[in-house]
Design an enzyme around this catalytic site. Structure first.
Site, PDB file in Angstrom:
ATOM      1  N   GLY A 131      41.735  30.892  43.070  1.00 60.34           N
ATOM      2  CA  GLY A 131      42.327  30.208  44.224  1.00 60.34           C
ATOM      3  C   GLY A 131      43.657  30.833  44.596  1.00 60.34           C
ATOM      4  O   GLY A 131      44.704  30.185  44.474  1.00 60.34           O
ATOM      5  N   GLU A 249      42.607  42.075  36.618  1.00 61.54           N
ATOM      6  CA  GLU A 249      41.607  42.038  37.680  1.00 61.54           C
ATOM      7  C   GLU A 249      41.404  43.415  38.315  1.00 61.54           C
ATOM      8  O   GLU A 249      40.342  43.724  38.808  1.00 61.54           O
ATOM      9  CB  GLU A 249      42.027  41.011  38.740  1.00 61.54           C
ATOM     10  CG  GLU A 249      40.973  40.832  39.815  1.00 61.54           C
ATOM     11  CD  GLU A 249      41.356  39.807  40.868  1.00 61.54           C
ATOM     12  OE1 GLU A 249      42.205  38.960  40.598  1.00 61.54           O
ATOM     13  OE2 GLU A 249      40.765  39.871  41.960  1.00 61.54           O
TER      14      GLU A 249
END
Lengths: 383, 377
Positions: A131, A249
C-alpha cells in the site's frame, strides 16, 4: 574512479544445497499439472500453490523459527526465489509477504503483530499487498495523502491506495499513510500500518490491465479503524522503512526474470540450428542475463550482510527492467508469428502475447525507470 | 575504486600497488600522445615500443604474474591478475603486458616453458597449419592483426594439424613482418607470414585440460578474456571522466550534473559499466576452469556491447572538448572501439553463445546459467 559493490563469489554451499529441494518441489507441481509455466508468473495468485510451497518449507526462509520461519540466510531464499521464477511458478499468493512485508513486520512490527501474522505467512496462508502508491502520487511517495488519526488506543484511516496487486485476494496491506507534517525534506510524517482487508471500512475496486486480467485494484479506506499494535515502526518513520524495503523489492531476480519463460519458449521455437540473426540475438540476451544474475546475487549477498545497497539495487532494477522489456521485442523479430493470448497449444505465441501486454509494467512497478535513474544519479554523486 | 587492500592475499595487494606506481611514474602525457599518434607527436615510430617502461614492468616480474610460483611466476589469483589487466586498460598502457600475463599463464598451463619476454596472442581467423618436420614442426599460414606482432619476442597462436586437431603453438622468433597496421587507438596490429617457420616439438602443445573438446581454451579465447578485462578498465576511465566533467562544467548557470537528462545518461552508462564488470568478474573467476570459454564469450559479448554505449555517452557528456586530441577521453574511447572488435567482436561471441544455447534447448538454459555462476546446474 567509481566502482560498485558487486562481486563474483559463488553462492555459499548451503544456498546451492537448497536448489535440489526446491527443484524437486517444482518438478512434482508441474508433473501434477498444478501450473503451466508460460501462462503463469510470480504475480499469478494461486492460494493452493502457496499453501503447498509453505508446507514444503519454501516460504519465510529468513524468518526465525520462533515465528514459524526457517532461520536460513537470505542467500538460501535467493536460490529458492530464482528457481521459482525460472520455473514460471505461480507465486502471487505469497511473493510480497515473503519478499518484503514479512521481513518488515519481523524487523519493525510489534510482538503481537509478529505472533499473529508471521507463522501464517510462513505456512503460505497469508497474502500481503503493497500500500504505497496513491491516486496522483505515482512514484512520488512523499505525496501520500491517506491519513491516519489517533483515536484512543488505535487509529482511524481515511483515503485510498492504487495499483495494489491482488488487493481483492490478499489478507493484509502494509500501507504507508500520513500521520504528521511532511517537514522540509517531505520525508517526515509517514507511518506504516498493517491493514486487515476483511475489516469494515475497506473496499476494493478492480482495475483491469491491458490483457483484461484483474490484478490491480484501487483500495478505499472509510473510517477504517486499526489498533496501534498493527503500526509497523515508529510514528513518522515510514519513509526510512519503505526506502529499506525498496532495496529488497528492487534488486531481486524478479526484476529481470518476469519473462524468462518466453526466452525458454523462444529457444525451443528457434530449435537447435538457429540462423545467424537468431544465434546472435539469443546470445546477446543470454550474455545480458548472465551479467544480471551475477549482479543480483551480489546484492543479495550485501543485503544478507546487513548492508542496504540502494544504488546497486537500483542498478539491478534499471538494467534488469531494460532487459525484460527488450525480450519480447527481440523475440518477435526472431520468429515470425502473431502473438495471441488464446493460441491454444502454441506456447511461444501465448508467451509472446502475454509478455507483450505485461511488459509496459516492468519499468513502472517498484519505481519507474526514470525515478530509479535519479536514485542512481544520487549514488553517483550527481545530486 | 578497487583498492589493493580488497585483494585477499597481501602479495596480491603489493603487486597491484606496484603496477599502479609504475604506470603513474612512466605513463606521461607525452609518452601516451606519442604512442597514440596524437597531434604534436613527432617521434611516433620510435616511441611505439616504450622500451624503458617495458623494462621496468618486466623487472618487477609482472609478465609472469599469473604463472604459478612453482614455475617461476608470481602466482597471482586469476581474479587479481584480471584487476592488474584492468589497471593497464584504465591507464591506456601502450604495451602488450596484458597479452603477456595471460599468454604466459596459458602456456605454463600446457606444460610449456615460460619466459619474461614480451609475448603476444594471435587472434583467430584463417587457420595456421602445422606439419611434422625433422626439427619439430613447420608452419604454414599468414596471421593478421597481431598486437605488437613486430616487436614482441614470441607469439602464441592456434594451429591445426593435418587431421584437423587443434594445438597451441609458441614461436620464439616472429615470422616475416609483412605489414603494420594500427588499431583506432594507434596500437600496432601486424601481419606476419609464418610459412616455413620451424618450431621445436616442445613448442607445439595440446590445450590445457580445463575442459575437453569444444570447451577447451584457445589463444583466441584467452585474447578475448584479456580484451574484456581491459575494456572494464577503459569503461571505468570513460565513466569516471564523464562524471567528473559533469560536476565541473557549468552550462546555463549550473553544473551539467544538475540536468536531469545528463543524470539519466550517466545512470544508463553506469548500468552498462556495472553489467560489463559483472560479466568480466565471472570470466576472471573461471580462469582455469571448465566454464572458461563460455564465461569468456559472455564477458567479451557484454563488455563489447557496453563499450559502444558508454563511449557514446562519454563523448556526449564531454561535448566538443572531448572530441579533440587535447582531451584525454579519446585514450579510453578509441581503445574501447578497437578492443570490442579484437579477438572476435561481440556479435561473433554472441553468435557462439546463441548456437550453444539453441543446441541445448530451452530446458537446458537455466541449469547452464546456474553452473556458470558456480552452482550445481
Amino acid at each position: 574512479m567509481h566502482s560498485f559493490r558487486f562481486s563474483a563469489e559463488p553462492l555459499p554451499p548451503e544456498a546451492e544445497a537448497a536448489r535440489a529441494s526446491v527443484r524437486a518441489f517444482l518438478d512434482a507441481e508441474r508433473a501434477a499439472g498444478h501450473f503451466v509455466p508460460h501462462r503463469t508468473s510470480w504475480t499469478t495468485f494461486d492460494a493452493a500453490f502457496s499453501r503447498r510451497a509453505g508446507a514444503a518449507g519454501l516460504i519465510g526462509l529468513t524468518l526465525p523459527e520462533a515465528y514459524g520461519g526457517h532461520g536460513r540466510s537470505g542467500l538460501v531464499r535467493f536460490v529458492v526465489t530464482e528457481e521459482m521464477l525460472a520455473a514460471g511458478a505461480p507465486c502471487g499468493a505469497h511473493w510480497i509477504a515473503d519478499r518484503q512485508s514479512g521481513p518488515q513486520i519481523h524487523r519493525h512490527g510489534t510482538e503481537a503483530a509478529k505472533r499473529a501474522i508471521l507463522p501464517r505467512i510462513c505456512r503460505g496462508e497469508c497474502a500481503f499487498g503493497i500500500g504505497m502508491s496513491e491516486p496522483n502520487s505515482g512514484s512520488d511517495l512523499a505525496a501520500v495523502r491517506t491519513r491516519a488519526v489517533r483515536d484512543g488506543d488505535g487509529w482511524v484511516i481515511n483515503g485510498s491506495k492504487i495499483w495494489t496487486t491482488n488487493a481483492h485476494q490478499v489478507d493484509y496491506l502494509l500501507a504507508l499513510v500520513r500521520t504528521g507534517e511532511p517537514g522540509p525534506d517531505r520525508h517526515g510524517g509517514l507511518t506504516q500500518f498493517i491493514v486487515d482487508m476483511a475489516a469494515p471500512g475497506v473496499t476494493v475496486r478492480p482495475i483491469l490491465d491491458l490483457s483484461g486480467h484483474h490484478e490491480f485494484n484501487e483500495v478505499f479506506f472509510t473510517d477504517y479503524r486499526v489498533a496501534d499494535a498493527m503500526r509497523v515502526g515508529a510514528e513518522g518513520a515510514g519513509w526510512g522503512l519503505v526506502t529499506e524495503e525498496l532495496a529488497f523489492e528492487r534488486s531481486g531476480p524478479d526484476r529481470f526474470l518476469s519473462d524468462y519463460r518466453l526466452l525458454v519458449e523462444l529457444v525451443d521455437r528457434i530449435g537447435p540450428e538457429p540462423d545467424r540473426f537468431q544465434a546472435v540475438e539469443t546470445g546477446r540476451m543470454v550474455a545480458q542475463l548472465t551479467a544480471l544474475l551475477g549482479m543480483s546475487a551480489s546484492v543479495a549477498r550485501l543485503l544478507d550482510q546487513g548492508v542496504v545497497p540502494g544504488v546497486e539495487a537500483a542498478l539491478v532494477k534499471d538494467v534488469g527492467n531494460g532487459f525484460e522489456r527488450a525480450v519480447p521485442e527481440i523475440a518477435r523479430r526472431l520468429v515470425p508469428v502473431e502473438p495471441s493470448l488464446t493460441a491454444q497449444g502454441d506456447a511461444f505465441r501465448e508467451a509472446l502475447g502475454g509478455v507483450t501486454l505485461r511488459a509496459p509494467s516492468f519499468t513502472l512497478r517498484g519505481g519507474t525507470r526514470e525515478v530509479l535513474r535519479g536514485v542512481i544519479a544520487r549514488g553517483l554523486g550527481l545530486r | 575504486m578497487d583498492h589493493a587492500a580488497e585483494a585477499g592475499d597481501p602479495v596480491d595487494g603489493i603487486v597491484l600497488d606496484q603496477v599502479e606506481r609504475l604506470l603513474a611514474q612512466h605513463l606521461t602525457p607525452a609518452l601516451l600522445a606519442a604512442c597514440d599518434g596524437a597531434a604534436g607527436a613527432t617521434a611516433r615510430a620510435a616511441d611505439l615500443w616504450p622500451a624503458d617502461l617495458w623494462t621496468a614492468l618486466a623487472e618487477s616480474g609482472l609478465p609472469l604474474a599469473l604463472v604459478p610460483e612453482a614455475e617461476g611466476g608470481i602466482g597471482l589469483a586469476a581474479t587479481t591478475a584480471a584487476r592488474l589487466i584492468r589497471r593497464c586498460g584504465r591507464a591506456a598502457l601502450p604495451l602488450p603486458l596484458p597479452e603477456t600475463v595471460a599468454g604466459a599463464a596459458l602456456w605454463a598451463a600446457t606444460g610449456g616453458q615460460v619466459a619474461e619476454d614480451a609475448l603476444s596472442l594471435v587472434p583467430g581467423g584463417g587457420p595456421v597449419r602445422i606439419a611434422p618436420h625433422a626439427e619439430g614442426f613447420v608452419l604454414d599460414g599468414r596471421v593478421a592483426q597481431v598486437p605488437w606482432g613486430g616487436s614482441v619476442a614470441a607469439l602464441l597462436l592456434d594451429a591445426v594439424d593435418a587431421a584437423g586437431i587443434p594445438h597451441l603453438v609458441r614461436i620464439a622468433a616472429p615470422g616475416t613482418l609483412r605489414d603494420t597496421h594500427h588499431n583506432l587507438a594507434g596500437e600496432p596490429r601486424d601481419t606476419l607470414d609464418l610459412t616455413g617457420c620451424i618450431v621445436p616439438a616442445a613448442d607445439v602443445r595440446a590445450a590445457p585440460g580445463w575442459a575437453a573438446g569444444a570447451g577447451a581454451p584457445s589463444v583466441e579465447s584467452v585474447g578475448a578474456w584479456v580484451r574484456a578485462q581491459q575494456m572494464v578498465g577503459a569503461l571505468e576511465t570513460c565513466l569516471g571522466s564523464a562524471l567528473a566533467h559533469a560536476q565541473e562544467r557549468q552550462q546555463f548557470g549550473r553544473p551539467l550534473a544538475k540536468f536531469q537528462a545528463i543524470q539519466h545518461m550517466l545512470a544508463e552508462a553506469a548500468g552498462h559499466v556495472a553489467a560489463a564488470t559483472a560479466a568480466a568478474d565471472l570470466a576472471a573467476a573461471c580462469w582455469g576452469d571448465p566454464r572458461f570459454v563460455l564465461a569468456t564469450a559472455i564477458a567479451k559479448a557484454r563488455c563489447g556491447e557496453a563499450a559502444g554505449h558508454v563511449a557514446a555517452i562519454g563523448h556526449q557528456i564531454h561535448g566538443a572538448m572531448g572530441f579533440t586530441q587535447e582531451h584525454p577521453l579519446h585514450r579510453a574511447t578509441r581503445r574501447l572501439w578497437s578492443w570490442r572488435d579484437e579477438f572476435g567482436s561481440d556479435a561473433l561471441w554472441q553468435e557462439r553463445i546463441g548456437r550453444a544455447v539453441c543446441a541445448g534447448g530451452g530446458a537446458a538454459l537455466w541449469p547452464m546459467l546456474v553452473r556458470l555462476r558456480g552452482g550445481a546446474g
